[in-house]
Design a protein around this motif. Structure first.
Motif, mmCIF file in Angstrom:
data_model
loop_
_atom_site.group_PDB
_atom_site.id
_atom_site.type_symbol
_atom_site.label_atom_id
_atom_site.label_comp_id
_atom_site.label_asym_id
_atom_site.label_seq_id
_atom_site.Cartn_x
_atom_site.Cartn_y
_atom_site.Cartn_z
ATOM 1 N N ARG A 41 0.832 -1.207 0.000
ATOM 2 C CA ARG A 41 0.000 0.000 0.000
ATOM 3 C C ARG A 41 0.868 1.259 0.000
ATOM 4 O O ARG A 41 0.559 2.240 -0.673
ATOM 5 C CB ARG A 41 -0.925 0.011 1.212
ATOM 6 C CG ARG A 41 -1.891 -1.155 1.281
ATOM 7 C CD ARG A 41 -2.743 -1.254 0.041
ATOM 8 N NE ARG A 41 -3.676 -0.140 -0.084
ATOM 9 C CZ ARG A 41 -4.459 0.065 -1.138
ATOM 10 N NH1 ARG A 41 -4.376 -0.756 -2.178
ATOM 11 N NH2 ARG A 41 -5.278 1.081 -1.177
ATOM 12 N N ALA A 42 1.961 1.234 0.763
ATOM 13 C CA ALA A 42 2.860 2.394 0.784
ATOM 14 C C ALA A 42 3.467 2.625 -0.587
ATOM 15 O O ALA A 42 3.568 3.768 -1.058
ATOM 16 C CB ALA A 42 3.946 2.183 1.837
ATOM 17 N N ALA A 43 3.891 1.542 -1.261
ATOM 18 C CA ALA A 43 4.448 1.683 -2.607
ATOM 19 C C ALA A 43 3.408 2.224 -3.583
ATOM 20 O O ALA A 43 3.716 3.054 -4.445
ATOM 21 C CB ALA A 43 4.979 0.331 -3.090
ATOM 22 N N PHE A 44 2.177 1.751 -3.440
ATOM 23 C CA PHE A 44 1.108 2.232 -4.321
ATOM 24 C C PHE A 44 0.868 3.727 -4.143
ATOM 25 O O PHE A 44 0.772 4.481 -5.125
ATOM 26 C CB PHE A 44 -0.180 1.452 -4.043
ATOM 27 C CG PHE A 44 -1.403 2.038 -4.696
ATOM 28 C CD1 PHE A 44 -1.626 1.881 -6.053
ATOM 29 C CD2 PHE A 44 -2.321 2.760 -3.947
ATOM 30 C CE1 PHE A 44 -2.754 2.432 -6.657
ATOM 31 C CE2 PHE A 44 -3.446 3.312 -4.538
ATOM 32 C CZ PHE A 44 -3.662 3.146 -5.899
ATOM 33 N N TYR A 45 0.794 4.167 -2.888
ATOM 34 C CA TYR A 45 0.516 5.585 -2.642
ATOM 35 C C TYR A 45 1.706 6.463 -3.016
ATOM 36 O O TYR A 45 1.519 7.598 -3.485
ATOM 37 C CB TYR A 45 0.132 5.801 -1.181
ATOM 38 C CG TYR A 45 -1.275 5.345 -0.871
ATOM 39 C CD1 TYR A 45 -2.375 5.906 -1.527
ATOM 40 C CD2 TYR A 45 -1.522 4.356 0.069
ATOM 41 C CE1 TYR A 45 -3.662 5.488 -1.252
ATOM 42 C CE2 TYR A 45 -2.811 3.933 0.345
ATOM 43 C CZ TYR A 45 -3.878 4.503 -0.319
ATOM 44 O OH TYR A 45 -5.150 4.081 -0.043
ATOM 45 N N LEU A 46 2.925 5.969 -2.830
ATOM 46 C CA LEU A 46 4.094 6.742 -3.246
ATOM 47 C C LEU A 46 4.135 6.888 -4.764
ATOM 48 O O LEU A 46 4.457 7.970 -5.281
ATOM 49 C CB LEU A 46 5.368 6.081 -2.732
ATOM 50 C CG LEU A 46 5.631 6.195 -1.228
ATOM 51 C CD1 LEU A 46 6.871 5.391 -0.839
ATOM 52 C CD2 LEU A 46 5.785 7.659 -0.807
ATOM 53 N N LEU A 335 -2.619 15.589 -2.129
ATOM 54 C CA LEU A 335 -2.258 15.070 -0.814
ATOM 55 C C LEU A 335 -3.496 14.786 0.029
ATOM 56 O O LEU A 335 -3.552 13.779 0.749
ATOM 57 C CB LEU A 335 -1.346 16.073 -0.092
ATOM 58 C CG LEU A 335 0.063 16.246 -0.674
ATOM 59 C CD1 LEU A 335 0.814 17.334 0.075
ATOM 60 C CD2 LEU A 335 0.835 14.934 -0.623
ATOM 61 N N SER A 336 -4.493 15.647 -0.053
ATOM 62 C CA SER A 336 -5.706 15.438 0.735
ATOM 63 C C SER A 336 -6.454 14.187 0.277
ATOM 64 O O SER A 336 -6.975 13.426 1.102
ATOM 65 C CB SER A 336 -6.617 16.661 0.640
ATOM 66 O OG SER A 336 -7.051 16.863 -0.701
ATOM 67 N N VAL A 337 -6.500 13.941 -1.036
ATOM 68 C CA VAL A 337 -7.174 12.741 -1.543
ATOM 69 C C VAL A 337 -6.422 11.480 -1.115
ATOM 70 O O VAL A 337 -7.036 10.483 -0.702
ATOM 71 C CB VAL A 337 -7.304 12.811 -3.074
ATOM 72 C CG1 VAL A 337 -7.823 11.500 -3.637
ATOM 73 C CG2 VAL A 337 -8.230 13.944 -3.471
ATOM 74 N N LEU A 338 -5.092 11.497 -1.191
ATOM 75 C CA LEU A 338 -4.317 10.330 -0.779
ATOM 76 C C LEU A 338 -4.480 10.047 0.712
ATOM 77 O O LEU A 338 -4.667 8.896 1.126
ATOM 78 C CB LEU A 338 -2.839 10.541 -1.109
ATOM 79 C CG LEU A 338 -2.473 10.545 -2.595
ATOM 80 C CD1 LEU A 338 -0.984 10.806 -2.783
ATOM 81 C CD2 LEU A 338 -2.859 9.234 -3.253
ATOM 82 N N VAL A 339 -4.425 11.088 1.528
ATOM 83 C CA VAL A 339 -4.610 10.901 2.968
ATOM 84 C C VAL A 339 -6.011 10.367 3.261
ATOM 85 O O VAL A 339 -6.195 9.479 4.112
ATOM 86 C CB VAL A 339 -4.352 12.219 3.715
ATOM 87 C CG1 VAL A 339 -4.758 12.106 5.176
ATOM 88 C CG2 VAL A 339 -2.885 12.608 3.614
ATOM 89 N N ALA A 340 -7.014 10.881 2.552
ATOM 90 C CA ALA A 340 -8.381 10.406 2.755
ATOM 91 C C ALA A 340 -8.516 8.941 2.379
ATOM 92 O O ALA A 340 -9.217 8.174 3.065
ATOM 93 C CB ALA A 340 -9.353 11.264 1.940
ATOM 94 N N ASN A 341 -7.842 8.492 1.323
ATOM 95 C CA ASN A 341 -7.904 7.083 0.939
ATOM 96 C C ASN A 341 -7.192 6.191 1.945
ATOM 97 O O ASN A 341 -7.634 5.066 2.216
ATOM 98 C CB ASN A 341 -7.296 6.896 -0.451
ATOM 99 C CG ASN A 341 -8.284 7.182 -1.559
ATOM 100 O OD1 ASN A 341 -9.037 6.316 -1.975
ATOM 101 N ND2 ASN A 341 -8.293 8.414 -2.035
ATOM 102 N N ILE A 342 -6.084 6.683 2.516
ATOM 103 C CA ILE A 342 -5.408 5.915 3.564
ATOM 104 C C ILE A 342 -6.322 5.756 4.773
ATOM 105 O O ILE A 342 -6.437 4.664 5.359
ATOM 106 C CB ILE A 342 -4.093 6.612 3.952
ATOM 107 C CG1 ILE A 342 -3.102 6.570 2.788
ATOM 108 C CG2 ILE A 342 -3.482 5.964 5.186
ATOM 109 C CD1 ILE A 342 -1.833 7.365 3.029
#
Length: 360
Positions: A41-46, A335-342
């Protein structure tokens, strides 16, 4: 003939039976941390973050002209040397290749420098965004959370009492959601601001006031923000309620709901602990995306109500081709969308035990 004594089952199988599972082995000690899942998941979001920042850099530069051209069109007395200095300051130096500009942009990002905004008098982009961001989060964020809570709870109750008069709420809220937002906002202004004079026509606070933490200013902000917040809630309520109601109808046909009712559990417990908890799972991802795009603001709302926010800021930056400001706003939205998905992934793991078992 001698009797054969039954052999004792292996320790692993005995442990599995004692644990009440059908597994052949039982993990000893505490549950293992799903490092492989977390790493993937970290690799995907990065990777998503890198792709978004790369597109954020190249997309504005595909537009014809730039912020300096727009500035020179309004100010004819600027010398060519000053124009070249402006381009170098804004990262638009024609002496550098696009790839060099890209690496320079990454270097500035890693130092926390988003550049300067030509549209706002060479002010830092981070300062411009930080002044508009609280207005958008405070109004659109509050309205989105309220509409999600009311729609989800209302949809669960309507789905639980299917076939009752409460079903009439679904077509009503759906009809209100189909009205174009700008028309809904203008109707609200005409009725509640012009005719009834209950609310101000627009702006975030009264004329002549300056932002400060005083009861008078806070009251002005609430008074000015009530009408646009209500229109956002009304416009988005139908989708949340309809989605939750449909998922409730699906969940109520499951066997575990009938078993819970057959055991004599109270209806309220079955509704909220079993049916609604499982029906809300598909809503979590949609809510996470809504929370992420709150930062982008509602441009139409901010234009109709003359409300300051990030949406209006992005529109002005696009019209002025202010690359630095556009990239800064897009970066904050990404960044807000990625944080919301996490956060949505964590909520899934908390609400659905099957997700935790699969990840482990």
């Amino acid at each position: 003939m001698t009797a054969v004594e039954p052999q004792a089952p292996p320790l692993e199988t005995a442990g599995a039976v004692a644990a009440g599972t059908t597994a052949t082995t039982v993990a000893k000690g505490r549950a293992r941390v799903p490092w492989r899942f977390l790493a993937s998941r970290a690799a995907f979001y990065l990777f998503t973050l890198w792709a978004a920042i790369t597109i954020n850099f190249f997309l504005p530069r595909m537009m014809r002209g730039d912020a300096v051209d727009q500035y020179l069109a309004r100010n004819r007395n600027v010398s060519p040397e000053a124009a070249d200095a402006l381009r170098a300051l804004l990262g638009l130096d024609t002496d550098k290749t696009l790839l060099q500009q890209y690496f320079d942009y990454w270097g500035l990002l890693l130092r926390g420098d988003l550049g300067v905004s030509l549209l706002h008098g060479m002010r830092p982009v981070s300062e411009v965004i930080s002044q508009a961001l609280p207005w958008t989060i405070g109004l659109v964020g509050f309205a989105t959370i309220v509409s999600f809570a009311i729609g989800t709870i209302g949809g669960a109750i309507v789905g639980w009492r299917r076939g009752s008069r409460l079903d009439g709420l679904i077509p009503l809220t759906t009809f209100l959601s189909t009205i174009p937002y700008f028309w809904l906002g203008l109707l609200a202004i005409a009725l509640f601001s012009v005719n009834l004079k209950w609310f101000p026509i627009g702006k975030a606070y009264g004329v002549g006031m300056s932002p400060e933490w005083t009861p008078e200013f806070i009251g002005q902000v609430i008074h000015h923000g009530t009408l646009p917040a209500l229109t956002i809630v009304i416009a988005s309520l139908g989708g949340w309620m309809l989605g939750m109601r449909n998922m409730m109808l699906t969940v109520l046909d499951e066997d575990y709901i009938m078993v819970a009712q057959a055991k004599g559990m109270p209806n309220q417990r079955v509704l909220w602990r079993y049916a609604a908890r499982n029906a809300v799972l598909p809503q979590i991802q949609s809510f996470a995306l809504s929370i992420g795009f709150i930062v982008g603001g509602t441009i139409v709302m901010e234009m109709v109500f003359s409300y300051p926010g990030v949406g209006k800021l992005l529109l002005d930056a696009t019209n002025a081709k202010d690359y630095a400001l556009m990239q800064g706003v897009f970066l904050v939205i990404t960044l807000s969308v990625l944080v919301a998905n996490i956060l949505a992934d964590l909520a899934y793991a908390f609400l659905d035990p099957r997700t935790r078992q699969t990840e482990a």
